[in-house]
Scaffold this motif. Structure first.
Motif, PDB file in Angstrom:
ATOM      1  N   ASN A  82      35.269 -39.876  73.687  1.00 27.65           N
ATOM      2  CA  ASN A  82      36.264 -39.242  74.245  1.00 27.65           C
ATOM      3  C   ASN A  82      37.486 -39.818  74.426  1.00 27.65           C
ATOM      4  N   THR A  83      37.614 -41.420  74.610  1.00 25.32           N
ATOM      5  CA  THR A  83      38.739 -42.090  74.683  1.00 25.32           C
ATOM      6  C   THR A  83      39.348 -42.120  73.253  1.00 25.32           C
ATOM      7  N   LEU A  84      38.479 -42.195  72.103  1.00 21.80           N
ATOM      8  CA  LEU A  84      39.307 -42.264  70.692  1.00 21.80           C
ATOM      9  C   LEU A  84      39.957 -40.685  70.511  1.00 21.80           C
ATOM     10  N   ILE A  85      39.249 -39.806  71.165  1.00 24.53           N
ATOM     11  CA  ILE A  85      40.162 -38.237  70.922  1.00 24.53           C
ATOM     12  C   ILE A  85      41.499 -38.401  71.585  1.00 24.53           C
ATOM     13  N   ILE A  86      41.580 -39.066  72.767  1.00 23.29           N
ATOM     14  CA  ILE A  86      42.980 -39.325  73.270  1.00 23.29           C
ATOM     15  C   ILE A  86      43.490 -40.257  72.724  1.00 23.29           C
ATOM     16  N   ALA A  87      43.219 -41.573  72.209  1.00 20.99           N
ATOM     17  CA  ALA A  87      43.780 -42.579  71.477  1.00 20.99           C
ATOM     18  C   ALA A  87      44.523 -42.357  70.263  1.00 20.99           C
ATOM     19  N   ILE A  88      43.740 -41.601  69.330  1.00 24.92           N
ATOM     20  CA  ILE A  88      44.288 -41.411  68.120  1.00 24.92           C
ATOM     21  C   ILE A  88      45.530 -40.631  67.959  1.00 24.92           C
ATOM     22  N   PRO A  89      45.492 -39.166  68.476  1.00 23.83           N
ATOM     23  CA  PRO A  89      46.743 -38.639  68.364  1.00 23.83           C
ATOM     24  C   PRO A  89      47.795 -39.319  69.242  1.00 23.83           C
ATOM     25  N   LYS A  90      47.494 -40.080  70.278  1.00 20.48           N
ATOM     26  CA  LYS A  90      48.557 -40.465  71.099  1.00 20.48           C
ATOM     27  C   LYS A  90      49.261 -41.538  70.265  1.00 20.48           C
ATOM     28  N   ILE A  91      48.402 -42.384  69.409  1.00 16.41           N
ATOM     29  CA  ILE A  91      49.138 -43.716  68.564  1.00 16.41           C
ATOM     30  C   ILE A  91      50.024 -42.809  67.631  1.00 16.41           C
ATOM     31  N   VAL A  92      49.335 -42.091  67.038  1.00 18.75           N
ATOM     32  CA  VAL A  92      50.167 -41.164  65.947  1.00 18.75           C
ATOM     33  C   VAL A  92      51.599 -40.663  66.396  1.00 18.75           C
ATOM     34  N   GLY A  93      51.481 -39.997  67.619  1.00 14.41           N
ATOM     35  CA  GLY A  93      52.762 -39.563  68.100  1.00 14.41           C
ATOM     36  C   GLY A  93      53.685 -40.457  68.684  1.00 14.41           C
ATOM     37  N   GLU A  94      53.226 -41.603  69.415  1.00 19.23           N
ATOM     38  CA  GLU A  94      54.138 -42.680  69.891  1.00 19.23           C
ATOM     39  C   GLU A  94      54.634 -43.436  68.792  1.00 19.23           C
ATOM     40  N   VAL A  95      53.836 -43.729  67.602  1.00 17.67           N
ATOM     41  CA  VAL A  95      54.423 -44.627  66.717  1.00 17.67           C
ATOM     42  C   VAL A  95      55.435 -43.860  65.803  1.00 17.67           C
ATOM     43  N   PHE A  96      55.170 -42.698  65.098  1.00 22.77           N
ATOM     44  CA  PHE A  96      55.943 -41.818  64.395  1.00 22.77           C
ATOM     45  C   PHE A  96      57.072 -41.602  65.111  1.00 22.77           C
ATOM     46  N   VAL A  97      57.155 -40.983  66.338  1.00 25.20           N
ATOM     47  CA  VAL A  97      58.301 -40.429  67.057  1.00 25.20           C
ATOM     48  C   VAL A  97      59.356 -41.773  67.635  1.00 25.20           C
ATOM     49  N   LEU A 151      47.323 -35.959  78.626  1.00 27.70           N
ATOM     50  CA  LEU A 151      47.520 -37.673  78.111  1.00 27.70           C
ATOM     51  C   LEU A 151      47.837 -37.952  76.975  1.00 27.70           C
ATOM     52  N   VAL A 152      47.763 -36.833  76.033  1.00 29.35           N
ATOM     53  CA  VAL A 152      48.243 -36.814  74.683  1.00 29.35           C
ATOM     54  C   VAL A 152      49.767 -36.406  74.587  1.00 29.35           C
ATOM     55  N   LEU A 153      50.008 -35.208  74.846  1.00 30.06           N
ATOM     56  CA  LEU A 153      51.450 -34.650  74.599  1.00 30.06           C
ATOM     57  C   LEU A 153      52.604 -35.348  74.688  1.00 30.06           C
ATOM     58  N   PRO A 154      52.865 -36.080  75.858  1.00 25.40           N
ATOM     59  CA  PRO A 154      53.959 -36.719  76.097  1.00 25.40           C
ATOM     60  C   PRO A 154      54.058 -37.872  75.237  1.00 25.40           C
ATOM     61  N   ALA A 155      52.997 -38.266  74.461  1.00 24.30           N
ATOM     62  CA  ALA A 155      53.316 -39.350  73.470  1.00 24.30           C
ATOM     63  C   ALA A 155      54.035 -38.943  72.055  1.00 24.30           C
ATOM     64  N   PHE A 156      54.238 -37.722  72.140  1.00 24.38           N
ATOM     65  CA  PHE A 156      55.171 -37.021  71.004  1.00 24.38           C
ATOM     66  C   PHE A 156      56.580 -36.843  71.364  1.00 24.38           C
ATOM     67  N   GLY A 214      46.804 -49.718  75.727  1.00 28.89           N
ATOM     68  CA  GLY A 214      47.176 -49.089  76.957  1.00 28.89           C
ATOM     69  C   GLY A 214      46.107 -47.997  77.263  1.00 28.89           C
ATOM     70  N   THR A 215      45.861 -47.077  76.196  1.00 28.03           N
ATOM     71  CA  THR A 215      45.013 -45.924  76.231  1.00 28.03           C
ATOM     72  C   THR A 215      43.625 -46.260  76.532  1.00 28.03           C
ATOM     73  N   TRP A 216      42.928 -47.192  75.852  1.00 24.83           N
ATOM     74  CA  TRP A 216      41.676 -47.919  76.031  1.00 24.83           C
ATOM     75  C   TRP A 216      41.426 -48.128  77.427  1.00 24.83           C
ATOM     76  N   ASN A 217      42.539 -48.754  78.009  1.00 23.91           N
ATOM     77  CA  ASN A 217      42.323 -49.629  79.520  1.00 23.91           C
ATOM     78  C   ASN A 217      42.802 -48.665  80.601  1.00 23.91           C
ATOM     79  N   ASP A 218      43.500 -47.500  80.339  1.00 27.71           N
ATOM     80  CA  ASP A 218      44.116 -46.802  81.226  1.00 27.71           C
ATOM     81  C   ASP A 218      43.011 -46.203  82.499  1.00 27.71           C
ATOM     82  N   LEU A 219      43.246 -46.412  83.495  1.00 25.07           N
ATOM     83  CA  LEU A 219      42.020 -45.767  84.307  1.00 25.07           C
ATOM     84  C   LEU A 219      42.839 -44.754  85.182  1.00 25.07           C
ATOM     85  N   LEU A 220      44.160 -45.144  85.536  1.00 30.98           N
ATOM     86  CA  LEU A 220      44.858 -44.293  86.886  1.00 30.98           C
ATOM     87  C   LEU A 220      44.918 -42.783  85.980  1.00 30.98           C
ATOM     88  N   GLY A 221      45.634 -43.166  84.925  1.00 30.68           N
ATOM     89  CA  GLY A 221      46.270 -41.660  84.333  1.00 30.68           C
ATOM     90  C   GLY A 221      45.098 -40.910  84.010  1.00 30.68           C
TER      91      GLY A 221
END
Length: 286
Positions: A82-97, A151-156, A214-221
């Protein structure tokens, strides 16, 4: 004679300072690693050995029951997925944009560039706690509560800190490279894709690591937006460990915590070379 003696004294003092510096750094590293060592040791101990005084760092008998119990209480691998489902698209969005925006700030001279860059940096001054409630209300109003979307969309939209870091990195790239590409007929996006992205590999790996950790250790969000247990991430699972068992089972909890750290440690060891190079090159202009 006096000059040579002074040089020898200076060299000797330099060595003494270097030795003292290494001692301080080593002592600091040992202090920082003690909790980690205790966690690993505790994960292999029987329950009656965990809080013995004085502390017994090595278990008298290594047991894997804590790991078995941890896997019974929490579906750790499902939570990791579940964490990877959040982390992978988040990384793609944050890094490329972030890389694309940083390229624009670093290489294009347009009106209001510095003002826009300062406004973007100003957003870094806002603590997450300030925007947490209004942001949750917006996503909840859109019907995305108990969802990974907030958790994912703002990364883009990129990350201000990553854009700042990559801009500093891109400004170290000699202009001869892009000018040669322009002479060959390449457009700006082609220059970005074929020249800047390959050259920025260490910096890109670095921000990928930052984003992943940041995604793996995120608890509050994740705690704010996720309610269903089947959608729990690894941090939510660890935070709810005691409530699932009805008591604090320190051995299984340490075992679960250690298993949660293994992917991060493995990734850091694998990408250590790029990480160090990216941090070093990104700080040259700063």
């Amino acid at each position: 004679m006096g000059t040579n003696r002074g040089k020898k004294t200076g060299t000797h003092m330099g060595r003494v300072r270097l030795v003292l510096w290494y001692l301080v750094v080593t002592l600091g590293a040992v202090i920082m690693l003690l909790p980690f060592a205790w966690m690993i040791s505790t994960s292999f101990k029987a329950e009656n050995e965990i809080f013995t005084v004085p502390i017994r760092w090595l278990p008298s008998r290594i047991t894997l029951q804590n790991y078995v119990k941890a896997l019974e209480v929490v579906p750790i691998f499902k939570c990791m997925l579940n964490t990877l489902i959040i982390a992978i698209p988040k990384i793609v969005g944050e890094v490329f944009v972030s890389a694309l925006v940083a390229f624009g700030f670093a290489r294009f001279d347009f009106k209001g560039r510095n003002t826009m860059f300062m406004i973007m940096l100003a957003t870094m001054m806002l603590p997450y706690e300030v925007t947490m409630i209004p942001t949750f209300m917006v996503w909840s109003g859109l019907g995305f509560s108990d969802s990974y979307v907030p958790l994912v969309l703002p990364a883009f939209c990129g990350s201000a800190s990553f854009i700042f870091f990559l801009r500093m990195y891109f400004e170290t790239v000699p202009r001869d490279y892009e000018e040669a590409a322009w002479i060959d007929g390449a457009r700006n996006l082609t220059v970005f894709r074929t020249v800047f992205l390959p050259l920025a590999k260490p910096a890109l790996v670095t921000i990928c690591l930052w984003s992943f950790m940041g995604t793996w250790n995120d608890l509050l969000g994740q705690l704010i937006y996720i309610d269903s247990q089947e959608k729990y991430t690894i941090q939510l699972a660890l935070a709810s460990f005691s409530s699932m068992t009805g008591e604090t089972l320190w051995g299984p909890l340490m075992a679960a915590s250690f298993m949660a750290l293994i992917p991060v440690i493995a990734l850091l060891l694998y990408a250590q070379k790029y990480f160090m190079e990216g941090v070093k090159m990104g700080g040259i202009k700063g």
